[in-house]
Design a protein around this motif. Sequence first.
Motif, short mmCIF file in Angstrom:
data_model
loop_
_atom_site.label_atom_id
_atom_site.label_comp_id
_atom_site.label_asym_id
_atom_site.label_seq_id
_atom_site.Cartn_x
_atom_site.Cartn_y
_atom_site.Cartn_z
N ALA A 121 -28.13 -4.41 -39.97
CA ALA A 121 -29.27 -4.84 -39.14
C ALA A 121 -30.59 -4.54 -39.83
O ALA A 121 -31.52 -5.36 -39.82
CB ALA A 121 -29.20 -4.16 -37.78
N ASP A 150 -19.82 -6.84 -34.41
CA ASP A 150 -21.15 -6.34 -34.79
C ASP A 150 -21.72 -7.12 -35.96
O ASP A 150 -22.95 -7.30 -36.06
CB ASP A 150 -21.08 -4.86 -35.13
N ARG A 153 -23.71 -9.83 -34.84
CA ARG A 153 -24.96 -9.39 -34.21
C ARG A 153 -25.99 -8.96 -35.25
O ARG A 153 -27.19 -8.91 -34.95
CB ARG A 153 -24.68 -8.21 -33.26
N THR A 154 -25.54 -8.63 -36.45
CA THR A 154 -26.47 -8.12 -37.48
C THR A 154 -26.80 -9.15 -38.55
O THR A 154 -27.64 -8.88 -39.40
CB THR A 154 -25.88 -6.88 -38.17
N SER A 167 -26.29 -17.68 -35.91
CA SER A 167 -25.36 -16.87 -35.11
C SER A 167 -25.91 -16.70 -33.70
O SER A 167 -26.97 -16.08 -33.52
CB SER A 167 -25.16 -15.50 -35.75
N GLN A 169 -24.91 -14.76 -31.51
CA GLN A 169 -24.82 -13.35 -31.10
C GLN A 169 -25.87 -12.48 -31.77
O GLN A 169 -25.97 -11.28 -31.47
CB GLN A 169 -23.42 -12.79 -31.45
N TYR A 170 -26.66 -13.04 -32.67
CA TYR A 170 -27.62 -12.24 -33.44
C TYR A 170 -28.56 -11.46 -32.52
O TYR A 170 -29.14 -12.02 -31.59
CB TYR A 170 -28.42 -13.14 -34.38
N ALA A 171 -28.70 -10.16 -32.81
CA ALA A 171 -29.50 -9.26 -31.97
C ALA A 171 -30.76 -8.83 -32.70
O ALA A 171 -30.80 -8.79 -33.94
CB ALA A 171 -28.68 -8.03 -31.59
N PHE A 176 -30.82 -3.22 -32.09
CA PHE A 176 -29.47 -2.91 -32.55
C PHE A 176 -29.44 -1.54 -33.22
O PHE A 176 -28.54 -0.73 -32.98
CB PHE A 176 -28.95 -3.97 -33.51
#
Length: 329
Positions: A121, A150, A153-154, A167, A169-171, A176
């Motif tokens: 991240a 994860d 998410r990263t 993505s 789901q990217y946070a 994160f």
Amino acid sequence: MSPAEGAFKHAACVYTDDSQFLDTAQPFLTEGLALGEPVLAVTSPANLELLGAALGEHSGEVDYAESAFFGRRPPRRAAAFYRYWKGGDGRPRSGRVRILAEPVWAGRSAREIAAWTRMEAALNVTLAAAGISMICPYDARTTDAGIIADALRTHPVQVTGSTRNPSPQYADPAAFARSCDTRPLAQPPDGAETFAFDGDLRGLRRFIVGSADAHGVAGDRADMLVLAVSEVGAYLKDRWPASAAVRTWEQPGAVVCDFRQPGGSISDPFLGLRPAELVPGDGDGLWLANQICDWMDIRSDAEGCTIQLQIPSSHDQEMAAQPGIRYPA
């Protein structure tokens, strides 16, 4: 500018067999070679063999590294990426570089997994201005499903073969990173050596020299601990007038140095991960400390902030078996 639009391009590839790995890795690397970009492949020995065979006569144009040895810890891994972009031979590169970067997950503790996913991240922020195109492969055959979740998410982009998609789901990288910092820090035991640091760096260094000696830490290990602690002390001295409580103790495999700064608060979740440049920047000293120590953890709460360092104790035999692997010259 979002990470997907900036200079740093960061994509995840989840693969389930060797063919899927090559379908993504080979065109990514060959396209970089065709564009005249420096190309680096960091992956497992087995995947390096696959790539060498697939690239054929072009295999000698690619730089290679085994994942286990290219940055032993997350801070060094991030620094190695940055160094490759800048030019490892000391000559600044112009244009972009291309990196295939597969982390090692097998055998890692929960703490290590959190640190490595946190680094993924952090790269979106700390390397945002770097001209790096990076794909991080994840082998679904051997990697835990939670780690793969994860990864989505990263990484702002998912890639399969030559197809790239944002993505969903990217946070947010900062959010994160903070979610990875919930593990409680080690607490000083009764009898831990204590020093009231009021800005006297020379006194702090004397205290740490004595503590290192008391715990049997000598040579390079002691020198590196003194350097790291001095950098943390300088950082705190420049920001808060109140004295910080410094405590040291030994726990299995490690010597711990703990700074408790009352009234202090550190909000930057990437402090100590941004590469230091020739022009001094905020937190350069913490970046150096993070390169030196096995662990540097930073926490803030209502009472103040804590910076905790760990180095291997005298019982750690890795450096004896492989001199220089922890503290390169």
